[in-house]
Design a protein around this motif. Sequence first.
Motif, PDB file in Angstrom:
ATOM      1  N   VAL A 115      34.707 101.090  21.459  1.00  0.00           N
ATOM      2  CA  VAL A 115      33.473 100.616  20.845  1.00  0.00           C
ATOM      3  C   VAL A 115      33.795  99.320  20.104  1.00  0.00           C
ATOM      4  O   VAL A 115      34.958  98.940  19.972  1.00  0.00           O
ATOM      5  N   HIS A 116      32.773  98.647  19.602  1.00  0.00           N
ATOM      6  CA  HIS A 116      32.974  97.449  18.792  1.00  0.00           C
ATOM      7  C   HIS A 116      33.672  97.828  17.488  1.00  0.00           C
ATOM      8  O   HIS A 116      33.435  98.911  16.945  1.00  0.00           O
ATOM      9  N   TYR A 153      28.741 101.500  28.839  1.00  0.00           N
ATOM     10  CA  TYR A 153      29.393 100.638  29.820  1.00  0.00           C
ATOM     11  C   TYR A 153      30.342 101.501  30.650  1.00  0.00           C
ATOM     12  O   TYR A 153      31.323 102.034  30.139  1.00  0.00           O
ATOM     13  N   ILE A 190      31.846  95.189  25.529  1.00  0.00           N
ATOM     14  CA  ILE A 190      32.003  95.858  24.235  1.00  0.00           C
ATOM     15  C   ILE A 190      32.299  94.851  23.127  1.00  0.00           C
ATOM     16  O   ILE A 190      31.842  95.000  21.996  1.00  0.00           O
ATOM     17  N   LYS A 191      33.057  93.821  23.430  1.00  0.00           N
ATOM     18  CA  LYS A 191      33.397  92.812  22.420  1.00  0.00           C
ATOM     19  C   LYS A 191      32.156  92.182  21.798  1.00  0.00           C
ATOM     20  O   LYS A 191      32.156  91.818  20.620  1.00  0.00           O
ATOM     21  N   ASP A 193      28.915  93.540  22.037  1.00  0.00           N
ATOM     22  CA  ASP A 193      27.807  94.493  21.874  1.00  0.00           C
ATOM     23  C   ASP A 193      28.185  95.535  20.824  1.00  0.00           C
ATOM     24  O   ASP A 193      28.937  96.469  21.099  1.00  0.00           O
ATOM     25  N   LYS A 194      27.628  95.402  19.636  1.00  0.00           N
ATOM     26  CA  LYS A 194      27.961  96.315  18.541  1.00  0.00           C
ATOM     27  C   LYS A 194      27.423  97.726  18.767  1.00  0.00           C
ATOM     28  O   LYS A 194      27.797  98.648  18.043  1.00  0.00           O
ATOM     29  N   GLY A 196      27.657  99.185  21.893  1.00  0.00           N
ATOM     30  CA  GLY A 196      28.199  99.643  23.159  1.00  0.00           C
ATOM     31  C   GLY A 196      29.323 100.657  23.033  1.00  0.00           C
ATOM     32  O   GLY A 196      30.018 100.740  22.028  1.00  0.00           O
ATOM     33  N   ILE A 197      29.485 101.448  24.092  1.00  0.00           N
ATOM     34  CA  ILE A 197      30.626 102.341  24.254  1.00  0.00           C
ATOM     35  C   ILE A 197      31.003 102.307  25.728  1.00  0.00           C
ATOM     36  O   ILE A 197      30.138 102.280  26.610  1.00  0.00           O
ATOM     37  N   GLY A 198      32.299 102.255  26.005  1.00  0.00           N
ATOM     38  CA  GLY A 198      32.752 102.209  27.383  1.00  0.00           C
ATOM     39  C   GLY A 198      34.124 102.840  27.521  1.00  0.00           C
ATOM     40  O   GLY A 198      34.746 103.218  26.531  1.00  0.00           O
ATOM     41  N   VAL A 215      37.553  95.138  19.537  1.00  0.00           N
ATOM     42  CA  VAL A 215      37.480  96.412  20.270  1.00  0.00           C
ATOM     43  C   VAL A 215      38.212  97.500  19.499  1.00  0.00           C
ATOM     44  O   VAL A 215      39.345  97.302  19.072  1.00  0.00           O
TER      45      VAL A 215
END
Length: 291
Positions: A115-116, A153, A190-191, A193-194, A196-198, A215
């Motif tokens: 995540v971010h 993601y 992810i970098k 997008d605060k 986001g999770i991937g 990250v």
Amino acid sequence: MKKLYILTQQSLLILSTVFFFSCGDQNHSIKMKGSDTEVNLAVNLAEQYTTADANFSIAISGGGSGIGITSLLNGQADIANSSRPLSDKEIEQFETKNIKVRTVIFAEDATAFVVHKDLPIESIDLETLAKIMKGEITNWKQITTVDLPINIYGRQSSSGTHSFIKKKLKIEFSNTAKEMTGNAQILEGIKTDKSGIGYVGAGYISHESATSPTVKVLNIQENATSPAYSPVDAHAINNSLYFFQRPLYQFILEDSWEKVQPFIDFERSEKGKQLIKEHGYYIIERSENEI
């Protein structure tokens, strides 16, 4: 003189890359395709091997485990890198075509959930993670102090990592999940997008950590009261404590074994093992068999 040719197809990010290490007779050239998780490691191993074998010639491309296996079936590759074992259907296809394949397990990998760095969460349990991945938890305010819609993601269905996560969590992914072409693209998403999770191979994290502090790698708990383990913790991996760890495979055509074997031997050498470790993967007891 040894030459390295790199051909790329790019948009904003690299979508597919083919690396050519060409030094000898094309009748002895090797084609390696498959897992995006393994491609950077494979390129580095090949690059180092060319210093020892002036006749070595190899073309390497990623795209996903399924693509590598399909290429093997269609005679378009000698080696398929894969982050998952062959499915029953794939084994049947090889048998139907009377294609014999050797299986080499050459390293252990772990899949990291990222995540971010600004997201106020350090660990996550499997039940919560599954609910996020299948779309039942849709906003970070349901589990953290921030009100942000969750952006997932993930990888395309041809990816062995996609299949691995789906199987381990026993889910179907949310239809809102973004399907990315590789680990690098997920990390780039992810970098910036605060929310986001991937998921990416832990080997990518080891290379990104110094240059990409935006990250954060989540620690994984099997349940809310159990210990949390990191995919970049060698002790956890060596003791099989991390939930999302797995072997990495190379499927090799039996007809190609003679020309491929010297490269496999290099992977198994002390220098090869060191390169594997430097890429953030782990050495396990190696095996080889034939289907």
